[in-house]
Design a protein around this motif. Structure first.
Motif, PDB file in Angstrom:
ATOM      1  N   GLU A   1       6.672  -5.438  -7.567  1.00  0.00           N
ATOM      2  CA  GLU A   1       6.046  -6.017  -6.587  1.00  0.00           C
ATOM      3  C   GLU A   1       5.076  -4.930  -5.792  1.00  0.00           C
ATOM      4  O   GLU A   1       4.110  -4.990  -5.255  1.00  0.00           O
ATOM      5  N   VAL A   2       6.222  -3.861  -5.559  1.00  0.00           N
ATOM      6  CA  VAL A   2       5.505  -2.968  -4.697  1.00  0.00           C
ATOM      7  C   VAL A   2       4.514  -1.949  -5.307  1.00  0.00           C
ATOM      8  O   VAL A   2       3.670  -1.613  -4.542  1.00  0.00           O
ATOM      9  N   VAL A   3       4.661  -1.533  -6.506  1.00  0.00           N
ATOM     10  CA  VAL A   3       3.739  -0.648  -6.966  1.00  0.00           C
ATOM     11  C   VAL A   3       2.088  -1.224  -7.054  1.00  0.00           C
ATOM     12  O   VAL A   3       1.379  -0.605  -6.561  1.00  0.00           O
ATOM     13  N   PRO A   4       2.005  -2.449  -7.391  1.00  0.00           N
ATOM     14  CA  PRO A   4       0.760  -2.901  -7.537  1.00  0.00           C
ATOM     15  C   PRO A   4       0.167  -2.946  -5.810  1.00  0.00           C
ATOM     16  O   PRO A   4      -1.249  -2.729  -5.972  1.00  0.00           O
ATOM     17  N   PHE A   5       0.941  -3.323  -4.998  1.00  0.00           N
ATOM     18  CA  PHE A   5       0.456  -3.544  -3.841  1.00  0.00           C
ATOM     19  C   PHE A   5       0.175  -2.006  -3.063  1.00  0.00           C
ATOM     20  O   PHE A   5      -1.131  -1.776  -2.688  1.00  0.00           O
ATOM     21  N   PHE A   6       1.002  -0.963  -3.581  1.00  0.00           N
ATOM     22  CA  PHE A   6       0.559   0.189  -2.973  1.00  0.00           C
ATOM     23  C   PHE A   6      -0.793   0.810  -3.707  1.00  0.00           C
ATOM     24  O   PHE A   6      -1.611   1.449  -3.371  1.00  0.00           O
ATOM     25  N   GLN A   7      -0.946   0.504  -4.909  1.00  0.00           N
ATOM     26  CA  GLN A   7      -2.073   0.787  -5.700  1.00  0.00           C
ATOM     27  C   GLN A   7      -3.303   0.276  -5.094  1.00  0.00           C
ATOM     28  O   GLN A   7      -4.446   0.835  -5.502  1.00  0.00           O
ATOM     29  N   SER A   8      -3.297  -1.030  -4.594  1.00  0.00           N
ATOM     30  CA  SER A   8      -4.441  -1.704  -4.116  1.00  0.00           C
ATOM     31  C   SER A   8      -4.906  -1.588  -2.434  1.00  0.00           C
ATOM     32  O   SER A   8      -5.859  -1.888  -1.960  1.00  0.00           O
ATOM     33  N   VAL A   9      -3.897  -1.011  -1.852  1.00  0.00           N
ATOM     34  CA  VAL A   9      -3.963  -0.720  -0.402  1.00  0.00           C
ATOM     35  C   VAL A   9      -5.133   0.091   0.107  1.00  0.00           C
ATOM     36  O   VAL A   9      -5.266   1.023  -0.455  1.00  0.00           O
ATOM     37  N   LYS A  10      -6.044  -0.559   1.059  1.00  0.00           N
ATOM     38  CA  LYS A  10      -6.798   0.200   1.593  1.00  0.00           C
ATOM     39  C   LYS A  10      -6.682   0.343   3.163  1.00  0.00           C
ATOM     40  O   LYS A  10      -6.343  -0.568   3.792  1.00  0.00           O
ATOM     41  N   PHE A  11      -7.149   1.332   3.638  1.00  0.00           N
ATOM     42  CA  PHE A  11      -7.194   1.612   5.116  1.00  0.00           C
ATOM     43  C   PHE A  11      -8.488   1.562   5.921  1.00  0.00           C
ATOM     44  O   PHE A  11      -9.527   1.987   5.113  1.00  0.00           O
ATOM     45  N   SER A  12      -8.816   1.273   7.021  1.00  0.00           N
ATOM     46  CA  SER A  12      -9.994   1.373   7.906  1.00  0.00           C
ATOM     47  C   SER A  12     -10.330   2.812   7.978  1.00  0.00           C
ATOM     48  O   SER A  12      -9.655   3.726   8.155  1.00  0.00           O
ATOM     49  N   LYS A  13     -11.715   2.713   8.235  1.00  0.00           N
ATOM     50  CA  LYS A  13     -12.058   4.104   8.946  1.00  0.00           C
ATOM     51  C   LYS A  13     -11.488   4.459  10.162  1.00  0.00           C
ATOM     52  O   LYS A  13     -11.451   5.542  10.595  1.00  0.00           O
ATOM     53  N   ALA A  14     -10.964   3.564  10.944  1.00  0.00           N
ATOM     54  CA  ALA A  14     -10.328   3.686  12.326  1.00  0.00           C
ATOM     55  C   ALA A  14      -9.190   4.290  12.283  1.00  0.00           C
ATOM     56  O   ALA A  14      -8.378   4.859  13.235  1.00  0.00           O
TER      57      ALA A  14
END
Length: 346
Positions: free
Chosen positions: A289-302
């Motif tokens: 479960e962890v790996v797909p989550f981190f593969q898709s995580v995005k951060f904001s420009k802020a």
């Protein structure tokens, strides 16, 4: 590009003490530790007094210190076992942290000479990383190496390296199923190489032998992921694997590099893989479960600092993984509490 010169007072060496008598460990490391300040964090579950030989500049932190600093956050953040190393990260005020566990000693290279793991970690952190285009001769900033033909000149300046992940001889970082099936499997290959982990790629970081730039990514090294049946042995914890994925996606977002390879340490035997499998199996399953989550995580420009990223990551963990298993909700809460502690410590 030459290695950047640093002062001795810019480095803290953090040691997670799970055994009371550190005499042999410290003597093995004396040639490489003696010029630096040390932070030794005693496992709060360890009852005996620590034994540390004289001749070192060292601060020792115990359960009393942890309780005083952490306070009510102890409900969500536990510095037990190997996780006690993170309290040292919290208490340090230095730019660079080099961290070893107390069951590791200096390794010997292919010529039989002792290797200076501290110096190699610092060299990794003070020379650029190259995460955006892989150099087939590995780290081009090492002596005797350079960029290969076809490497874009526009990328040859590299980026700042924020995390150095060392390896170890004897016991490799196999999981409990692998070690249980292959009990005689050891790592005897000293590979004289360093590489930058490409941007977008994850890796299972181990806290056994690492160094990092605390100013760049300190808050991203965090002790918040604990298995329901977590134990004390290396197969029974995955908090450093979770922490490593956090720091890697944060490095990718902020444009920092991560290196893996040298330096090696020698890791001694500890634990029973078959017995530990009963505890670690939960973590093995959760990684799916962890790996797909981190593969898709995005951060904001802020999100322009590691701390900003931790806050956003905690919210994403809560929202997307919280319903999958209670361990994720607890990890998210712990990340929020960790940032509160980090801000106070800063």
């Amino acid at each position: 590009m030459a290695q950047v010169s640093i002062r001795d007072d810019e480095v803290d060496i953090v040691i997670a003490a799970l055994h009371p008598d550190l005499t042999s460990f410290m003597e093995e490391w004396r040639p490489f530790f003696s010029r630096f300040h040390l932070i030794v964090v005693k496992d709060p579950d360890l009852k005996e007094d620590l034994k540390i030989p004289e001749g070192f500049s060292v601060d020792i932190y115990t359960k009393t210190d942890i309780d005083r600093v952490v306070g009510s956050s102890s409900k969500t953040i536990v510095f037990s076992g190997y996780a006690c190393r993170y309290f040292g990260y919290l208490m340090s005020r230095k730019k660079y942290i080099v961290s070893f566990d107390d069951d590791c000693i200096p390794a010997k290279d292919n010529k039989g000479d002792l290797t200076n793991a501290v110096a190699q970690h610092i060299a990794n952190l003070t020379t650029p990383a190259t995460p955006y285009f892989f150099n087939t001769l590995y780290d081009p900033f090492r002596k005797g190496a350079d960029f290969v033909r076809g490497y874009p000149f526009s990328l040859r300046s590299g980026v700042q390296c924020a995390l150095s992940c060392g390896l170890w001889l004897n016991l490799a970082d196999y999981d409990a199923p692998t070690q249980a099936l292959k009990p005689e499997l050891k790592n005897s290959r000293y590979v004289d190489a360093i590489l930058t982990v490409p941007a977008g790629a994850l890796l299972p970081v181990s806290g056994i032998n690492i160094a990092f730039d605390r100013e760049l990514v300190g808050p991203a090294l965090l002790p918040t992921f604990r298995l329901a049946k977590e134990g004390k042995l290396r197969w029974e914890t995955v908090e450093d694997v979770w922490s490593g994925m956090c720091v890697k996606v944060i490095c990718d977002h902020l444009g920092h590099g991560v290196k893996s390879g040298l330096p090696y340490v020698w890791r001694n035997e500890r634990g029973n893989a078959v017995e530990s499998l009963k505890k670690e199996w939960e973590g093995v399953k959760l990684m799916e479960e962890v790996v797909p989550f981190f593969q898709s995580v995005k951060f904001s420009k802020a999100a322009v600092t590691a701390g900003d990223c931790v806050v956003e990551l905690a919210a994403a963990v809560k929202e997307r993984l919280g319903a999958v298993d209670p361990v994720f909700a607890r990890a998210a809460d712990g990340m929020v509490e960790w940032m509160k502690l980090w801000k106070v410590a800063a």
